[in-house]
Design a protein around this motif. Sequence first.
Motif, mmCIF file in Angstrom:
data_model
loop_
_atom_site.group_PDB
_atom_site.id
_atom_site.type_symbol
_atom_site.label_atom_id
_atom_site.label_comp_id
_atom_site.label_asym_id
_atom_site.label_seq_id
_atom_site.Cartn_x
_atom_site.Cartn_y
_atom_site.Cartn_z
ATOM 1 N N THR A 1 -10.286 36.628 -21.674
ATOM 2 C CA THR A 1 -10.678 37.080 -20.339
ATOM 3 C C THR A 1 -11.978 37.849 -20.455
ATOM 4 O O THR A 1 -12.373 38.273 -21.534
ATOM 5 C CB THR A 1 -9.660 38.059 -19.701
ATOM 6 N N THR B 1 -12.507 37.093 -14.812
ATOM 7 C CA THR B 1 -12.399 35.717 -15.288
ATOM 8 C C THR B 1 -11.337 35.604 -16.372
ATOM 9 O O THR B 1 -11.266 36.460 -17.255
ATOM 10 C CB THR B 1 -13.757 35.249 -15.851
ATOM 11 N N ILE B 2 -10.521 34.557 -16.304
ATOM 12 C CA ILE B 2 -9.521 34.317 -17.350
ATOM 13 C C ILE B 2 -9.610 32.870 -17.813
ATOM 14 O O ILE B 2 -9.879 31.962 -17.030
ATOM 15 C CB ILE B 2 -8.094 34.681 -16.872
ATOM 16 N N GLY C 1 -10.563 30.511 -14.532
ATOM 17 C CA GLY C 1 -10.491 30.961 -13.144
ATOM 18 C C GLY C 1 -11.096 32.329 -13.005
ATOM 19 O O GLY C 1 -11.130 33.109 -13.948
#
Lengths: 237, 237, 237
Positions: free
Chosen positions: A17, A23-24, A52
Amino acid sequence: DEPVVNTECRLTEFVGTTTLGDTIGLVIANVDPALHEAMGIDKKYRSIGIMGARTGAGPHIMAADEAVKATNTEVISIELPRDTKGGAGHGSLILFGAEDVSDAKRAVEVALNAVNEKFGDVYANDAGHIELQYTARASYACNKAFNAPLGKSFGLIVGAPAAIGVVIADTALKAANVEVLAYSSPSNGTSLSNESILAICGDSGAVRQAVLTAKEVGVKLLETMGGSAPSVTTPYI
Amino acid sequence: DEPVVNTECRLTEFVGTTTLGDTIGLVIANVDPALHEAMGIDKKYRSIGIMGARTGAGPHIMAADEAVKATNTEVISIELPRDTKGGAGHGSLILFGAEDVSDAKRAVEVALNAVNEKFGDVYANDAGHIELQYTARASYACNKAFNAPLGKSFGLIVGAPAAIGVVIADTALKAANVEVLAYSSPSNGTSLSNESILAICGDSGAVRQAVLTAKEVGVKLLETMGGSAPSVTTPYI
Amino acid sequence: DEPVVNTECRLTEFVGTTTLGDTIGLVIANVDPALHEAMGIDKKYRSIGIMGARTGAGPHIMAADEAVKATNTEVISIELPRDTKGGAGHGSLILFGAEDVSDAKRAVEVALNAVNEKFGDVYANDAGHIELQYTARASYACNKAFNAPLGKSFGLIVGAPAAIGVVIADTALKAANVEVLAYSSPSNGTSLSNESILAICGDSGAVRQAVLTAKEVGVKLLETMGGSAPSVTTPYI
């Protein structure tokens, strides 16, 4: 501050992340057959890589573009939720397909590592943001998201609120001899975001020139609205 | 903290509110004929009950499901605005229809009282949320919203950002032998929210098992992104 | 506090801004031909005026209505992004078309100056907002956005969360003999915002009466949810 990158979670699905855009990166080695069908994914992709974010779509698409260039994967889908924790733009959900889990994982790693750079020409303050993206050689993510011709130079000019985006789209097109791929506005081509977005292609010098001229005007207008609008990370174009 | 429930407003349309999700319950005894027509409501419902929220859709749909089970009303419509005060998910607007105002009011009261419980398996932090819902016996609200078979066990698995939702949908389906009712993502089946949503049905033990396994993985991933992600109220599943 | 109006930017495209809703006014004297085509604008409008905002759509549409009344311009388009910095309602992007740049610029100036007044009957707190708009004589912006008959009295009743909007739409229609032009809700006619919106026309006394009665009920409900909900500027209706 440096974004905090966390890679300490021990779940096999976890890749990494970054606090940048929340964001991951994740991976599924063997997608469950019922989910595979419900998602409508091509049967040849046993494994999927997933990136994502809450905030950011352009940076993540450009980062995914680097990832497909560097790995044996394809971009399955790019979805743009209307979520930026209250901001004017998109979040993102990008899926990579691969026959082998190591390829899917590698694509997510490359993409996660590229996000930092691709936020470099996002300039933001409380009133909105200006985003510029540029590549000398577009690949499959830019092609999927913006219809960019493969291997050609590609540029993206985003302004939020959308009013600024209209003006800098005009600025870009007057600055150099480039071709319009797409023009999007809140009701047409965005997920109802408060952005106007111009996608261009052409000679790499011209695309770069158009993007940089738009940046100058856009940042000036945004700063008139909301004060200093620095780069989110470090400019790369 | 306990959510603040206010029932002191003296307007006849007022039923109650809770600060949980900024939820309000209202009732109209005799809907104005011109509005009735503009809303496209079946003529047999003279009275409507209304429950709306800024934050939360799953909890409100499950609460409405309890309300239609307990009262002589029907669910007229379920709408999911893209509003969670800047969050990743939906708000909600749910209408109950009744021939008699006391039935409409009762439905809203039951639903408002159930919201607290149905937030029990929503786990949230600054990076996103994981939401689980489960019922041994789905009724008309779950049927309307997710096509859940009436009287059968039903479960809901939501992850935001959507990337986490993809992984825990997979986790749920691998954990138990359940059937996929629907899979939604930012561009398909949500109101552009940053969520992936899996709706499942089947044997009640299997549905519960799938939901609880997904919870464990989902909360772990979310906490890797944003630190501790406690239940919004008290877990009920 | 007075909203801060900034007119100090020296770019030729700049007209002005106000911190109210993060609104900016811009003008393009000669729209680039490629952009002109991509935007689908009628060829006769060489010049466009642009007003955009992060927060607020009703006030900006009403302000644009004053602008087209007062200038030799037309409303090209009204787009409503789902962006209010996390709020329940819309932002806006409104384009004016003109053959001459001075007309386009004048329209934007008139509109920017009217925004302050049109926020006068927006009542807001942390739980949502109530918005009322009224004109004795609708012009082309109200016509484009709400199908309002030209030259007739027009009113707008907005409640957020949408649950409140349903009730005050009913209140308005029971208060006076007016005609429904449109009823919008999160899934129908809004950009997925958490609002119910009623547009009405009729005799000017009746429209005003309907709007003011709805205001009273709406503000009372909103204050029950979130405490004091004052006018954003100064009531004008």
